[in-house]
Write a protein that holds these residues in place. Structure first.
Motif, PDB file in Angstrom:
ATOM      1  N   ARG A 281     -26.158 -41.936  16.456  1.00 48.14           N
ATOM      2  CA  ARG A 281     -27.128 -40.931  16.028  1.00 48.14           C
ATOM      3  C   ARG A 281     -27.181 -39.804  17.045  1.00 48.14           C
ATOM      4  NH1 ARG A 281     -32.216 -44.599  14.129  1.00 48.14           N
ATOM      5  NH2 ARG A 281     -30.996 -46.233  13.191  1.00 48.14           N
ATOM      6  N   THR A 282     -27.798 -38.723  16.658  1.00 50.98           N
ATOM      7  CA  THR A 282     -27.966 -37.651  17.635  1.00 50.98           C
ATOM      8  C   THR A 282     -28.974 -38.100  18.672  1.00 50.98           C
ATOM      9  OG1 THR A 282     -29.743 -36.600  16.421  1.00 50.98           O
ATOM     10  CG2 THR A 282     -27.506 -35.889  15.883  1.00 50.98           C
ATOM     11  N   LEU A 283     -28.857 -37.578  19.872  1.00 52.30           N
ATOM     12  CA  LEU A 283     -29.753 -37.989  20.948  1.00 52.30           C
ATOM     13  C   LEU A 283     -31.206 -37.639  20.640  1.00 52.30           C
ATOM     14  CD1 LEU A 283     -27.625 -37.189  24.111  1.00 52.30           C
ATOM     15  CD2 LEU A 283     -28.110 -39.399  23.092  1.00 52.30           C
ATOM     16  N   GLU A 284     -31.461 -36.636  19.783  1.00 53.99           N
ATOM     17  CA  GLU A 284     -32.833 -36.292  19.434  1.00 53.99           C
ATOM     18  C   GLU A 284     -33.497 -37.413  18.643  1.00 53.99           C
ATOM     19  OE1 GLU A 284     -30.255 -33.921  18.622  1.00 53.99           O
ATOM     20  OE2 GLU A 284     -30.571 -33.052  20.600  1.00 53.99           O
ATOM     21  N   GLU A 285     -32.716 -38.170  17.858  1.00 53.33           N
ATOM     22  CA  GLU A 285     -33.252 -39.252  17.037  1.00 53.33           C
ATOM     23  C   GLU A 285     -33.252 -40.591  17.770  1.00 53.33           C
ATOM     24  OE1 GLU A 285     -30.829 -39.420  13.592  1.00 53.33           O
ATOM     25  OE2 GLU A 285     -31.367 -37.430  12.912  1.00 53.33           O
ATOM     26  N   THR A 286     -32.544 -40.694  18.848  1.00 58.62           N
ATOM     27  CA  THR A 286     -32.378 -41.952  19.560  1.00 58.62           C
ATOM     28  C   THR A 286     -33.308 -41.997  20.766  1.00 58.62           C
ATOM     29  OG1 THR A 286     -30.074 -42.030  18.902  1.00 58.62           O
ATOM     30  CG2 THR A 286     -30.704 -43.424  20.741  1.00 58.62           C
ATOM     31  N   ILE A 287     -33.993 -43.121  20.907  1.00 57.28           N
ATOM     32  CA  ILE A 287     -34.862 -43.305  22.069  1.00 57.28           C
ATOM     33  C   ILE A 287     -34.099 -44.133  23.087  1.00 57.28           C
ATOM     34  CG2 ILE A 287     -37.027 -44.252  22.920  1.00 57.28           C
ATOM     35  CD1 ILE A 287     -38.114 -43.864  20.048  1.00 57.28           C
ATOM     36  N   ILE A 288     -33.704 -43.486  24.177  1.00 54.49           N
ATOM     37  CA  ILE A 288     -32.979 -44.177  25.241  1.00 54.49           C
ATOM     38  C   ILE A 288     -34.002 -44.729  26.230  1.00 54.49           C
ATOM     39  CG2 ILE A 288     -31.380 -43.926  27.173  1.00 54.49           C
ATOM     40  CD1 ILE A 288     -29.885 -41.852  25.508  1.00 54.49           C
ATOM     41  N   THR A 289     -33.962 -46.039  26.432  1.00 56.50           N
ATOM     42  CA  THR A 289     -34.879 -46.688  27.367  1.00 56.50           C
ATOM     43  C   THR A 289     -34.508 -46.335  28.793  1.00 56.50           C
ATOM     44  OG1 THR A 289     -35.199 -48.483  25.810  1.00 56.50           O
ATOM     45  CG2 THR A 289     -35.812 -48.915  28.093  1.00 56.50           C
TER      46      THR A 289
ATOM     47  N   TYR B 229     -30.848 -48.532  24.324  1.00 52.32           N
ATOM     48  CA  TYR B 229     -31.535 -47.608  23.410  1.00 52.32           C
ATOM     49  C   TYR B 229     -32.048 -48.374  22.196  1.00 52.32           C
ATOM     50  CZ  TYR B 229     -27.110 -47.536  20.766  1.00 52.32           C
ATOM     51  OH  TYR B 229     -26.002 -47.873  20.053  1.00 52.32           O
ATOM     52  N   GLU B 230     -32.964 -47.759  21.485  1.00 47.42           N
ATOM     53  CA  GLU B 230     -33.523 -48.386  20.296  1.00 47.42           C
ATOM     54  C   GLU B 230     -32.752 -47.942  19.066  1.00 47.42           C
ATOM     55  OE1 GLU B 230     -37.825 -48.660  19.801  1.00 47.42           O
ATOM     56  OE2 GLU B 230     -37.975 -47.850  21.844  1.00 47.42           O
ATOM     57  N   SER B 231     -32.402 -48.912  18.239  1.00 43.16           N
ATOM     58  CA  SER B 231     -31.713 -48.639  16.982  1.00 43.16           C
ATOM     59  C   SER B 231     -32.268 -49.586  15.939  1.00 43.16           C
ATOM     60  CB  SER B 231     -30.208 -48.845  17.146  1.00 43.16           C
ATOM     61  OG  SER B 231     -29.545 -48.692  15.912  1.00 43.16           O
ATOM     62  N   GLU B 232     -32.862 -49.017  14.901  1.00 43.02           N
ATOM     63  CA  GLU B 232     -33.432 -49.802  13.801  1.00 43.02           C
ATOM     64  C   GLU B 232     -34.404 -50.854  14.316  1.00 43.02           C
ATOM     65  OE1 GLU B 232     -30.095 -51.243  11.551  1.00 43.02           O
ATOM     66  OE2 GLU B 232     -29.396 -49.216  11.122  1.00 43.02           O
ATOM     67  N   GLY B 233     -35.231 -50.467  15.277  1.00 41.42           N
ATOM     68  CA  GLY B 233     -36.256 -51.362  15.804  1.00 41.42           C
ATOM     69  C   GLY B 233     -35.763 -52.411  16.782  1.00 41.42           C
ATOM     70  N   ARG B 234     -34.499 -52.351  17.179  1.00 42.19           N
ATOM     71  CA  ARG B 234     -33.936 -53.320  18.123  1.00 42.19           C
ATOM     72  C   ARG B 234     -33.362 -52.587  19.319  1.00 42.19           C
ATOM     73  NH1 ARG B 234     -29.895 -57.008  14.904  1.00 42.19           N
ATOM     74  NH2 ARG B 234     -29.513 -57.609  17.045  1.00 42.19           N
ATOM     75  N   PHE B 235     -33.343 -53.269  20.453  1.00 43.26           N
ATOM     76  CA  PHE B 235     -32.706 -52.704  21.639  1.00 43.26           C
ATOM     77  C   PHE B 235     -31.216 -52.999  21.576  1.00 43.26           C
ATOM     78  CE2 PHE B 235     -37.048 -53.314  23.348  1.00 43.26           C
ATOM     79  CZ  PHE B 235     -37.291 -52.003  23.720  1.00 43.26           C
ATOM     80  N   VAL B 236     -30.421 -51.991  21.919  1.00 41.59           N
ATOM     81  CA  VAL B 236     -28.968 -52.097  21.855  1.00 41.59           C
ATOM     82  C   VAL B 236     -28.390 -51.543  23.147  1.00 41.59           C
ATOM     83  CG1 VAL B 236     -26.913 -51.401  20.546  1.00 41.59           C
ATOM     84  CG2 VAL B 236     -29.082 -51.718  19.360  1.00 41.59           C
ATOM     85  N   LEU B 237     -27.259 -52.097  23.575  1.00 41.37           N
ATOM     86  CA  LEU B 237     -26.519 -51.573  24.725  1.00 41.37           C
ATOM     87  C   LEU B 237     -25.376 -50.710  24.233  1.00 41.37           C
ATOM     88  CD1 LEU B 237     -25.954 -54.635  27.073  1.00 41.37           C
ATOM     89  CD2 LEU B 237     -27.278 -52.618  27.566  1.00 41.37           C
ATOM     90  N   GLY B 238     -25.115 -49.620  24.929  1.00 34.18           N
ATOM     91  CA  GLY B 238     -23.972 -48.796  24.574  1.00 34.18           C
ATOM     92  C   GLY B 238     -23.791 -47.667  25.569  1.00 34.18           C
ATOM     93  N   ARG B 239     -22.659 -47.029  25.486  1.00 36.11           N
ATOM     94  CA  ARG B 239     -22.388 -45.844  26.291  1.00 36.11           C
ATOM     95  C   ARG B 239     -23.006 -44.641  25.584  1.00 36.11           C
ATOM     96  NH1 ARG B 239     -20.720 -47.673  31.216  1.00 36.11           N
ATOM     97  NH2 ARG B 239     -19.370 -49.452  30.887  1.00 36.11           N
TER      98      ARG B 239
END
Length: 104
Positions: A83-91, A67-77
């Motif tokens: 953040r709420t899923l509405e604000e998070t862009i999951i690739t 997912y994208e966080s602060e302009g970077r791609f991050v791995l996570g569960r």
């Protein structure tokens, strides 16, 4: 003219391994990404590994995603995304990790 006996193994040949069939369920929704970080060693994912990411896979709370966080791609569960899923862009969901064994 054919001479000799047929091979006893004839008809029992194995098909080659097709990694596309093994690794990719949704070809038009699959992307790959190379990890350039040592932050995920605890997950068994190392710097230089290649992730196979399925953007069409149905997610559940335990899915490992990019997912994208602060302009970077991050791995996570999914359950640990802060953040709420509405604000998070999951690739997409990580379906496979291709790891190259390095010689010491």
């Amino acid at each position: 003219m054919i001479t000799g006996f047929p091979s006893p193994a004839q008809g029992y040949e194995q098909k080659g391994i097709d990694f596309n069939n093994i690794l990719i369920k949704h070809p038009s929704a699959t992307v790959v990404m190379r990890i350039e970080s040592s932050n995920y060693i605890g997950m068994g994912i190392y710097n230089g590994d290649i992730l196979v990411i399925d953007r069409a896979k149905k997610l559940n709370p335990n899915s490992l995603v990019v997912y994208e966080s602060e302009g970077r791609f991050v791995l996570g569960r999914v359950y640990s995304i802060k953040r709420t899923l509405e604000e998070t862009i999951i690739t997409g969901a990580v379906t496979h990790v291709i790891h190259t064994v390095k010689e010491i």
